[in-house]
Write an enzyme that holds these catalytic residues in place. Structure first.
Site, PDB file in Angstrom:
ATOM      1  N   TYR A  57       0.810  -1.262  -0.002  1.00  0.00           N
ATOM      2  CA  TYR A  57      -0.016   0.101  -0.128  1.00  0.00           C
ATOM      3  C   TYR A  57       0.934   1.234  -0.013  1.00  0.00           C
ATOM      4  O   TYR A  57       1.370   1.561   1.051  1.00  0.00           O
ATOM      5  CB  TYR A  57      -0.866  -0.100   1.073  1.00  0.00           C
ATOM      6  CG  TYR A  57      -1.978  -1.172   1.408  1.00  0.00           C
ATOM      7  CD1 TYR A  57      -2.174  -1.723   0.251  1.00  0.00           C
ATOM      8  CD2 TYR A  57      -2.463  -1.520   2.446  1.00  0.00           C
ATOM      9  CE1 TYR A  57      -2.993  -2.982   0.293  1.00  0.00           C
ATOM     10  CE2 TYR A  57      -3.500  -2.633   2.582  1.00  0.00           C
ATOM     11  CZ  TYR A  57      -3.763  -3.309   1.465  1.00  0.00           C
ATOM     12  OH  TYR A  57      -4.499  -4.441   1.610  1.00  0.00           O
ATOM     13  N   PRO A 203     -15.110  -4.760   2.791  1.00  0.00           N
ATOM     14  CA  PRO A 203     -16.521  -5.129   3.731  1.00  0.00           C
ATOM     15  C   PRO A 203     -17.512  -4.361   3.252  1.00  0.00           C
ATOM     16  O   PRO A 203     -18.774  -4.518   3.700  1.00  0.00           O
ATOM     17  CB  PRO A 203     -16.098  -4.750   5.050  1.00  0.00           C
ATOM     18  CG  PRO A 203     -15.100  -4.018   5.136  1.00  0.00           C
ATOM     19  CD  PRO A 203     -14.166  -4.307   3.900  1.00  0.00           C
ATOM     20  N   LEU A 204     -17.450  -3.289   2.492  1.00  0.00           N
ATOM     21  CA  LEU A 204     -18.377  -2.328   2.056  1.00  0.00           C
ATOM     22  C   LEU A 204     -18.525  -2.753   0.744  1.00  0.00           C
ATOM     23  O   LEU A 204     -19.414  -1.639  -0.140  1.00  0.00           O
ATOM     24  CB  LEU A 204     -18.324  -0.640   2.299  1.00  0.00           C
ATOM     25  CG  LEU A 204     -18.033  -0.640   4.013  1.00  0.00           C
ATOM     26  CD1 LEU A 204     -17.623   0.967   4.039  1.00  0.00           C
ATOM     27  CD2 LEU A 204     -19.418  -0.920   4.420  1.00  0.00           C
ATOM     28  N   GLY A 205     -18.070  -3.687   0.188  1.00  0.00           N
ATOM     29  CA  GLY A 205     -18.206  -3.765  -1.506  1.00  0.00           C
ATOM     30  C   GLY A 205     -17.287  -2.830  -2.151  1.00  0.00           C
ATOM     31  O   GLY A 205     -17.799  -2.192  -3.186  1.00  0.00           O
ATOM     32  N   LEU A 210     -23.282  -0.144  -0.372  1.00  0.00           N
ATOM     33  CA  LEU A 210     -24.077   1.123  -0.129  1.00  0.00           C
ATOM     34  C   LEU A 210     -25.029   1.418  -1.097  1.00  0.00           C
ATOM     35  O   LEU A 210     -25.947   2.226  -0.535  1.00  0.00           O
ATOM     36  CB  LEU A 210     -23.055   2.124   0.534  1.00  0.00           C
ATOM     37  CG  LEU A 210     -21.716   1.966   1.069  1.00  0.00           C
ATOM     38  CD1 LEU A 210     -20.852   3.293   1.422  1.00  0.00           C
ATOM     39  CD2 LEU A 210     -22.148   1.174   2.481  1.00  0.00           C
TER      40      LEU A 210
HETATM   41  N1  NAP Z   1      -6.135  -8.810   1.149  1.00  0.00           N
HETATM   42  C1  NAP Z   1      -6.462  -8.025   0.086  1.00  0.00           C
HETATM   43  O1  NAP Z   1      -6.272  -8.316  -0.804  1.00  0.00           O
HETATM   44  C2  NAP Z   1      -7.193  -6.514   0.366  1.00  0.00           C
HETATM   45  C3  NAP Z   1      -7.635  -6.161  -0.769  1.00  0.00           C
HETATM   46  C4  NAP Z   1      -8.255  -4.861  -0.659  1.00  0.00           C
HETATM   47  C5  NAP Z   1      -8.321  -4.245   0.440  1.00  0.00           C
HETATM   48  N2  NAP Z   1      -7.806  -4.954   1.515  1.00  0.00           N
HETATM   49  C6  NAP Z   1      -8.013  -4.294   3.072  1.00  0.00           C
HETATM   50  O2  NAP Z   1      -9.180  -4.149   3.393  1.00  0.00           O
HETATM   51  C7  NAP Z   1      -9.570  -2.875   3.713  1.00  0.00           C
HETATM   52  C8  NAP Z   1     -11.036  -2.404   3.365  1.00  0.00           C
HETATM   53  O3  NAP Z   1     -11.081  -2.230   1.922  1.00  0.00           O
HETATM   54  P1  NAP Z   1     -11.436  -0.994   1.142  1.00  0.00           P
HETATM   55  O4  NAP Z   1     -11.048   0.244   2.147  1.00  0.00           O
HETATM   56  O5  NAP Z   1     -10.893  -1.338  -0.105  1.00  0.00           O
HETATM   57  O6  NAP Z   1     -12.952  -1.205   0.944  1.00  0.00           O
HETATM   58  P2  NAP Z   1     -14.242  -0.780   1.702  1.00  0.00           P
HETATM   59  O7  NAP Z   1     -13.860  -0.735   3.334  1.00  0.00           O
HETATM   60  O8  NAP Z   1     -15.265  -1.983   1.394  1.00  0.00           O
HETATM   61  O9  NAP Z   1     -14.900   0.497   1.067  1.00  0.00           O
HETATM   62  C9  NAP Z   1     -14.259   1.614   1.311  1.00  0.00           C
HETATM   63  C10 NAP Z   1     -14.923   2.472   0.329  1.00  0.00           C
HETATM   64  O10 NAP Z   1     -16.288   2.963   0.729  1.00  0.00           O
HETATM   65  C11 NAP Z   1     -16.189   4.202   1.068  1.00  0.00           C
HETATM   66  N3  NAP Z   1     -16.567   4.328   2.598  1.00  0.00           N
HETATM   67  C12 NAP Z   1     -16.358   4.217   3.930  1.00  0.00           C
HETATM   68  N4  NAP Z   1     -17.173   4.176   4.840  1.00  0.00           N
HETATM   69  C13 NAP Z   1     -18.127   4.980   3.962  1.00  0.00           C
HETATM   70  C14 NAP Z   1     -19.305   5.481   4.597  1.00  0.00           C
HETATM   71  N5  NAP Z   1     -19.538   5.573   5.672  1.00  0.00           N
HETATM   72  N6  NAP Z   1     -20.098   6.095   3.710  1.00  0.00           N
HETATM   73  C15 NAP Z   1     -19.788   6.061   2.489  1.00  0.00           C
HETATM   74  N7  NAP Z   1     -18.760   5.915   1.884  1.00  0.00           N
HETATM   75  C16 NAP Z   1     -17.707   5.070   2.801  1.00  0.00           C
HETATM   76  C17 NAP Z   1     -14.564   4.828   1.130  1.00  0.00           C
HETATM   77  O11 NAP Z   1     -14.570   6.128   0.698  1.00  0.00           O
HETATM   78  P3  NAP Z   1     -14.172   7.221   1.584  1.00  0.00           P
HETATM   79  O12 NAP Z   1     -12.631   7.417   1.620  1.00  0.00           O
HETATM   80  O13 NAP Z   1     -14.574   8.504   0.935  1.00  0.00           O
HETATM   81  O14 NAP Z   1     -14.916   7.035   3.010  1.00  0.00           O
HETATM   82  C18 NAP Z   1     -13.865   3.921   0.090  1.00  0.00           C
HETATM   83  O15 NAP Z   1     -14.170   4.057  -1.134  1.00  0.00           O
HETATM   84  C19 NAP Z   1      -8.454  -2.099   3.194  1.00  0.00           C
HETATM   85  O16 NAP Z   1      -8.457  -0.791   3.583  1.00  0.00           O
HETATM   86  C20 NAP Z   1      -7.488  -2.930   3.182  1.00  0.00           C
HETATM   87  O17 NAP Z   1      -6.803  -2.977   4.520  1.00  0.00           O
HETATM   88  C21 NAP Z   1      -7.299  -6.312   1.472  1.00  0.00           C
END
Ligand code: NAP
Length: 274
Positions: A57, A203-205, A210
């Site tokens: 990252y 987790p939020l896709g 949403l």
């Molecule tokens: N192991 C793997 O291969 C892998 C792959 C991907 C991710 N990950 C891990 O998983 C974590 C979570 O994944 P992610 O962050 O990509 O996806 P996520 O948690 O499903 O979604 C994040 C997205 O949702 C938005 N968001 C978050 N809270 C919100 C709210 N309350 N209202 C509206 N929009 C919201 C964020 O934008 P804003 O910034 O505008 O809030 C961002 O665009 C990552 O941070 C990483 O640590 C691991």
């Protein structure tokens, strides 16, 4: 907040996915460094005491930001990092599970995170070019050397999880899972049987959950946000679930913390069924 066990560690059941505080496309430094540091500090203050990151990252930027924001670390903070993916360019995520790479990667993460031992080190993804046993074996050796406390795997199917477990004590799995992607249901069920933590990534896709009509409708009915519904659904799904929602927004962070304690009734859950 209810808690969950990761090996001999206990953390709150909402972790923080720190990936989003890097620059756009998870590449380079954040546009607003002060905000990124503030989000990380506030995440811990709100009770997100597991931070999920990876050397890829940024690359490296995310781990450096965590150290900048939170070192010296509070005793109850667990940092979960990952290695085994390279970023030749912003668009590429290339597996490198060679033992020599993983040894270097662990040393790099230890240095950037200012740690003597990494609480949870996850193999980011199996490398099809390298025998899985070689990658896991190298991490198990680093664990024996004291550089890693607990080992986890990510992006594995059932067969790979079983193979990893035959080679080393595995305390967690991190796979994609959310209301809009339940393809790892079988792995989640296995984690539950084994009593090991399941960290759903996206987790939020990645915000797609949403926008789902059923989620939006329930959010209106329960007078909460769609993100809170999505996270409460995950928490209700399994006792081994440890969601790691990501955000670069302080307002979204506060909102996501509010999912803890939101109970969904059987009727609510039925509206979110597959
Ligand atoms: N192991 C793997 O291969 C892998 C792959 C991907 C991710 N990950 C891990 O998983 C974590 C979570 O994944 P992610 O962050 O990509 O996806 P996520 O948690 O499903 O979604 C994040 C997205 O949702 C938005 N968001 C978050 N809270 C919100 C709210 N309350 N209202 C509206 N929009 C919201 C964020 O934008 P804003 O910034 O505008 O809030 C961002 O665009 C990552 O941070 C990483 O640590 C691991």
């Amino acid at each position: 907040m209810s808690t969950i066990r990761i090996g001999d560690l206990v953390v709150n059941r909402l972790g923080f996915g720190a990936m989003r505080v890097c620059g756009p496309q998870v590449w380079g430094p954040p546009r607003d460094r002060k905000n990124a540091v503030a989000v990380l500090k506030r995440a811990y203050a709100l009770g997100f005491n597991l931070m999920d990151t990876a050397d890829s990252y940024g690359p490296h930027v995310d781990e450096e930001l965590i150290a900048e924001a939170l070192h010296p670390y509070p005793e109850d903070l667990v940092i979960a990092t990952k290695g085994g993916l390279l970023r030749p360019t912003a668009a590429q995520w290339v597996p490198d599970g060679r033992p020599e790479h993983l040894r270097q990667a662990v040393d790099g993460s230890l240095r950037r995170l200012k740690l003597e031992r990494i609480d949870l080190y996850q193999l980011h993804a199996p490398d099809p070019k390298v025998p899985f046993a070689d990658s896991i074996g190298a991490l198990a050796e680093l664990q024996r050397q004291g550089k890693i406390r607990h080992l986890g795997v990510s992006n594995v199917d059932l067969a790979k999880l079983e193979e990893a477990r035959r080679l080393a004590p595995i305390v967690s799995v991190q796979n994609a899972y959310s209301l809009v992607d339940r393809s790892s249901e079988d792995v989640l069920v296995a984690c539950e049987k084994l009593g090991i933590a399941f960290l759903p990534w996206y987790p939020l896709g990645a915000a797609a959950a949403l926008r789902a009509a059923s989620v939006k409708a329930l959010a209106v009915r329960r007078k909460v946000s769609a993100a809170q519904i999505s996270l409460a659904w995950l928490l209700s799904r399994s006792p081994v679930m440890l969601p790691i929602p990501g955000t670069a927004s302080l307002a979204h962070l506060e909102e996501n913390a509010g999912a803890v304690g939101l109970e969904l009734s059987r009727e609510d859950l039925a509206t979110l069924a597959d």
